[in-house]
Design a protein around this motif. Structure first.
Motif, PDB file in Angstrom:
ATOM      1  N   VAL A   1      45.316  41.185  39.608  1.00 56.00           N
ATOM      2  CA  VAL A   1      44.220  42.141  39.445  1.00 56.00           C
ATOM      3  C   VAL A   1      43.803  42.203  37.971  1.00 56.00           C
ATOM      4  CG1 VAL A   1      43.431  44.502  39.792  1.00 56.00           C
ATOM      5  CG2 VAL A   1      45.064  43.489  41.406  1.00 56.00           C
ATOM      6  N   ALA A   2      44.794  42.185  37.072  1.00 52.23           N
ATOM      7  CA  ALA A   2      44.493  42.193  35.640  1.00 52.23           C
ATOM      8  C   ALA A   2      43.666  40.969  35.260  1.00 52.23           C
ATOM      9  CB  ALA A   2      45.784  42.228  34.836  1.00 52.23           C
ATOM     10  N   ARG A   3      43.992  39.826  35.846  1.00 56.55           N
ATOM     11  CA  ARG A   3      43.207  38.622  35.554  1.00 56.55           C
ATOM     12  C   ARG A   3      41.782  38.769  36.071  1.00 56.55           C
ATOM     13  NH1 ARG A   3      44.744  32.190  36.592  1.00 56.55           N
ATOM     14  NH2 ARG A   3      42.743  31.390  35.802  1.00 56.55           N
ATOM     15  N   LYS A   4      41.614  39.400  37.224  1.00 52.24           N
ATOM     16  CA  LYS A   4      40.276  39.635  37.750  1.00 52.24           C
ATOM     17  C   LYS A   4      39.477  40.559  36.833  1.00 52.24           C
ATOM     18  CE  LYS A   4      40.162  37.300  41.651  1.00 52.24           C
ATOM     19  NZ  LYS A   4      39.183  36.194  41.863  1.00 52.24           N
ATOM     20  N   VAL A   5      40.146  41.572  36.284  1.00 55.94           N
ATOM     21  CA  VAL A   5      39.481  42.451  35.324  1.00 55.94           C
ATOM     22  C   VAL A   5      38.984  41.630  34.138  1.00 55.94           C
ATOM     23  CG1 VAL A   5      39.801  44.359  33.699  1.00 55.94           C
ATOM     24  CG2 VAL A   5      40.773  44.506  36.003  1.00 55.94           C
ATOM     25  N   MET A   6      39.835  40.749  33.645  1.00 55.59           N
ATOM     26  CA  MET A   6      39.501  39.916  32.496  1.00 55.59           C
ATOM     27  C   MET A   6      38.336  38.976  32.789  1.00 55.59           C
ATOM     28  SD  MET A   6      42.006  37.260  30.410  1.00 55.59           S
ATOM     29  CE  MET A   6      42.138  36.068  31.753  1.00 55.59           C
ATOM     30  N   GLU A   7      38.330  38.379  33.961  1.00 60.57           N
ATOM     31  CA  GLU A   7      37.368  37.324  34.259  1.00 60.57           C
ATOM     32  C   GLU A   7      36.100  37.802  34.969  1.00 60.57           C
ATOM     33  OE1 GLU A   7      40.441  33.532  34.584  1.00 60.57           O
ATOM     34  OE2 GLU A   7      39.754  34.493  36.442  1.00 60.57           O
ATOM     35  N   ASP A   8      36.202  38.911  35.722  1.00 54.68           N
ATOM     36  CA  ASP A   8      35.083  39.306  36.582  1.00 54.68           C
ATOM     37  C   ASP A   8      34.405  40.610  36.178  1.00 54.68           C
ATOM     38  OD1 ASP A   8      35.857  37.067  37.935  1.00 54.68           O
ATOM     39  OD2 ASP A   8      36.533  38.107  39.749  1.00 54.68           O
ATOM     40  N   THR A   9      34.839  41.223  35.085  1.00 55.35           N
ATOM     41  CA  THR A   9      34.203  42.467  34.652  1.00 55.35           C
ATOM     42  C   THR A   9      33.900  42.398  33.161  1.00 55.35           C
ATOM     43  OG1 THR A   9      36.087  43.797  33.857  1.00 55.35           O
ATOM     44  CG2 THR A   9      35.811  43.615  36.250  1.00 55.35           C
ATOM     45  N   PRO A  10      33.021  43.296  32.678  1.00 47.93           N
ATOM     46  CA  PRO A  10      32.761  43.353  31.238  1.00 47.93           C
ATOM     47  C   PRO A  10      33.810  44.180  30.500  1.00 47.93           C
ATOM     48  CG  PRO A  10      31.366  44.928  32.367  1.00 47.93           C
ATOM     49  CD  PRO A  10      32.112  44.177  33.433  1.00 47.93           C
ATOM     50  N   HIS A  11      34.829  44.657  31.227  1.00 50.75           N
ATOM     51  CA  HIS A  11      35.840  45.544  30.657  1.00 50.75           C
ATOM     52  C   HIS A  11      37.151  44.797  30.404  1.00 50.75           C
ATOM     53  CE1 HIS A  11      32.923  48.484  31.792  1.00 50.75           C
ATOM     54  NE2 HIS A  11      33.143  48.328  33.090  1.00 50.75           N
ATOM     55  N   VAL A  12      38.080  45.463  29.743  1.00 46.84           N
ATOM     56  CA  VAL A  12      39.403  44.882  29.547  1.00 46.84           C
ATOM     57  C   VAL A  12      40.495  45.718  30.224  1.00 46.84           C
ATOM     58  CG1 VAL A  12      38.792  43.800  27.359  1.00 46.84           C
ATOM     59  CG2 VAL A  12      39.777  46.099  27.340  1.00 46.84           C
ATOM     60  N   MET A  13      40.163  46.921  30.705  1.00 43.25           N
ATOM     61  CA  MET A  13      41.196  47.786  31.242  1.00 43.25           C
ATOM     62  C   MET A  13      40.624  48.704  32.327  1.00 43.25           C
ATOM     63  SD  MET A  13      43.614  50.378  29.032  1.00 43.25           S
ATOM     64  CE  MET A  13      44.085  49.044  27.914  1.00 43.25           C
ATOM     65  N   LEU A  14      41.318  48.760  33.462  1.00 47.98           N
ATOM     66  CA  LEU A  14      41.001  49.702  34.525  1.00 47.98           C
ATOM     67  C   LEU A  14      42.263  50.473  34.873  1.00 47.98           C
ATOM     68  CD1 LEU A  14      38.777  47.550  36.949  1.00 47.98           C
ATOM     69  CD2 LEU A  14      38.007  49.215  35.242  1.00 47.98           C
ATOM     70  N   VAL A  15      42.100  51.749  35.265  1.00 50.10           N
ATOM     71  CA  VAL A  15      43.269  52.580  35.511  1.00 50.10           C
ATOM     72  C   VAL A  15      43.219  53.230  36.893  1.00 50.10           C
ATOM     73  CG1 VAL A  15      43.463  53.074  33.052  1.00 50.10           C
ATOM     74  CG2 VAL A  15      42.269  54.694  34.523  1.00 50.10           C
ATOM     75  N   ALA A  16      44.414  53.508  37.415  1.00 49.02           N
ATOM     76  CA  ALA A  16      44.651  54.351  38.582  1.00 49.02           C
ATOM     77  C   ALA A  16      43.728  54.020  39.756  1.00 49.02           C
ATOM     78  CB  ALA A  16      44.537  55.817  38.173  1.00 49.02           C
ATOM     79  N   GLU A  17      43.040  55.052  40.298  1.00 47.50           N
ATOM     80  CA  GLU A  17      42.231  54.867  41.497  1.00 47.50           C
ATOM     81  C   GLU A  17      41.127  53.823  41.289  1.00 47.50           C
ATOM     82  OE1 GLU A  17      42.942  57.744  40.155  1.00 47.50           O
ATOM     83  OE2 GLU A  17      44.053  58.916  41.653  1.00 47.50           O
ATOM     84  N   GLY A  18      40.541  53.817  40.089  1.00 45.96           N
ATOM     85  CA  GLY A  18      39.490  52.839  39.818  1.00 45.96           C
ATOM     86  C   GLY A  18      40.004  51.421  39.881  1.00 45.96           C
ATOM     87  N   ALA A  19      41.199  51.210  39.357  1.00 43.51           N
ATOM     88  CA  ALA A  19      41.800  49.875  39.404  1.00 43.51           C
ATOM     89  C   ALA A  19      42.135  49.483  40.840  1.00 43.51           C
ATOM     90  CB  ALA A  19      43.049  49.836  38.538  1.00 43.51           C
ATOM     91  N   GLU A  20      42.636  50.450  41.619  1.00 49.64           N
ATOM     92  CA  GLU A  20      42.964  50.167  43.021  1.00 49.64           C
ATOM     93  C   GLU A  20      41.707  49.826  43.814  1.00 49.64           C
ATOM     94  OE1 GLU A  20      44.839  52.421  46.936  1.00 49.64           O
ATOM     95  OE2 GLU A  20      45.277  53.211  44.929  1.00 49.64           O
ATOM     96  N   GLN A  21      40.646  50.584  43.605  1.00 48.31           N
ATOM     97  CA  GLN A  21      39.390  50.314  44.306  1.00 48.31           C
ATOM     98  C   GLN A  21      38.848  48.934  43.936  1.00 48.31           C
ATOM     99  OE1 GLN A  21      36.829  53.595  43.295  1.00 48.31           O
ATOM    100  NE2 GLN A  21      38.119  55.097  44.352  1.00 48.31           N
ATOM    101  N   PHE A  22      38.936  48.598  42.661  1.00 52.92           N
ATOM    102  CA  PHE A  22      38.482  47.284  42.219  1.00 52.92           C
ATOM    103  C   PHE A  22      39.300  46.182  42.892  1.00 52.92           C
ATOM    104  CE2 PHE A  22      39.223  43.739  39.224  1.00 52.92           C
ATOM    105  CZ  PHE A  22      37.938  43.218  39.157  1.00 52.92           C
ATOM    106  N   ALA A  23      40.618  46.375  42.955  1.00 51.31           N
ATOM    107  CA  ALA A  23      41.481  45.379  43.582  1.00 51.31           C
ATOM    108  C   ALA A  23      41.099  45.154  45.039  1.00 51.31           C
ATOM    109  CB  ALA A  23      42.941  45.808  43.471  1.00 51.31           C
TER     110      ALA A  23
END
Length: 335
Positions: free
Chosen positions: A133-155
């Motif tokens: 999921v962290a790699r997806k954040v790095m490659e598929d979003t303009p962000h570098v960090m997602l937390v808690a519910e937002g990270a789960e929803q993104f996953a």
């Protein structure tokens, strides 16, 4: 852990570290033998390579197999960390990790590539492979960090499936802890708590990853160093990389992994840089470092490695004082 018992374990594995047993597998594609060779850390330059905190043999072998097939360092560290995230017996990474004091398993992870890109997720519930999921954040979003519910929803939006991360064994351990606890986080210096992994591929590119379930029985919402750039992990492809394990609060106070890479930039070897980073922690006034663990691993661009921990520092100084000899303790099997 008692010194004598650890030395027995270190001798059996060919490793020489306290608090972090760093495994290094050489993947020399030019070698006439196709057999993997497991060797102690802190050796001469080797590339490609992968090193990791603790004795996470299967994770390291998995990453090494990626490198042997010509895969990237980034793919190697992701695949290696996924092994520990799926290891329910480990109780410190991924599914089966020990929960917070309220009984919830929350996971943290980060990944960094050779171009300086970085992705992290913090406090994630219900998703096992947070390193991916962290790699997806790095490659598929303009962000570098997602937390808690937002990270789960993104996953979930990326196809990751929700699952209960609290195993029966971890639930029983948590219930036993509640019987006598005062609801304070427990710092167990003998408990493995994170996997940090660094790799150099055949092209000489460096990547790193770090994943954890965090401090056992932590306060709800607590996050340590593991997903924080410069804390649990830092990579500079021109210089090298470093990763941490142990009490995240102490790593963050000195920005330990970033510090190690900067020390290597100044000309220190990976081993010297790890030792100085530990010194920055233990030499602070009033620091009761005997009650917690911190350890580092590092690799430079040339493929030289290093590793050091608070307990190695403590053992060295205690035995140096007792014997009045300027030597390292026999925790190291150093070539």
């Amino acid at each position: 852990m008692k010194r004598r018992n650890f030395i027995k374990k270190a001798s059996a594995t060919g490793l020489g570290l306290v608090a972090i047993s760093s495994t290094l597998i050489s993947c020399d594609s030019d070698s006439k033998s196709s057999e993997k060779k497991v060797v102690p850390s802190i050796l001469e330059s080797i590339r490609p390579l992968v090193i990791a905190t603790w004795k996470t043999d299967l994770a390291v072998e998995t990453a090494a197999a990626v490198l042997e097939k010509g895969g990237s360092a980034l793919d190697a560290v992701e695949q290696g960390c996924r092994i520990e995230e799926a290891n329910e017996q480990g109780q410190s990474v991924g599914k089966g990790g020990l929960p917070d004091r309220d009984g919830n398993v929350t996971l943290d992870a980060c990944i960094m590539d050779s171009k300086g890109n970085y992705g992290a997720v913090l406090g994630v519930k219900n998703i096992k492979h947070v390193i991916s999921v962290a790699r997806k954040v790095m490659e598929d979003t303009p962000h570098v960090m997602l937390v808690a519910e937002g990270a789960e929803q993104f996953a979930v939006s990326k196809g990751f499936e929700r699952e209960d991360l609290l195993t029966e064994a971890s639930k029983k351990a948590w219930e036993k802890w509640k019987e006598t606890s005062e609801y304070k986080p427990i710092i167990n210096i003998e408990n493995h708590d994170t996997i940090g992994m660094l790799a150099i591929d055949k092209d000489g590119n460096i990547s790193g990853a770090c994943t954890t379930s965090g401090l056992a029985y932590k306060m709800a919402g607590r996050v340590g160093d593991s997903p924080i750039i410069g804390g649990g992990l830092f990579v500079d492809n021109e210089i090298g990389g470093a990763s941490a394990t142990g009490l995240g609060e102490e790593v963050l106070k000195t920005v330990g992994s970033f510090l190690i890479v900067e020390l290597m930039r100044q000309g220190k070897s990976p081993q010297e840089a790890c030792e100085e980073a530990i010194g920055r922690i233990v030499n602070k006034p009033g620091k009761d470092f005997k009650d917690f663990q911190v350890g580092y691993i590092a690799v430079n661009k040339q493929g030289k490695t290093g590793a050091y921990s608070i307990h190695e520092w403590f053992s060295y100084n205690i035995y140096k004082d007792k014997e009045n000899k300027n030597i390292k303790s026999d925790y190291f099997n150093k070539a």
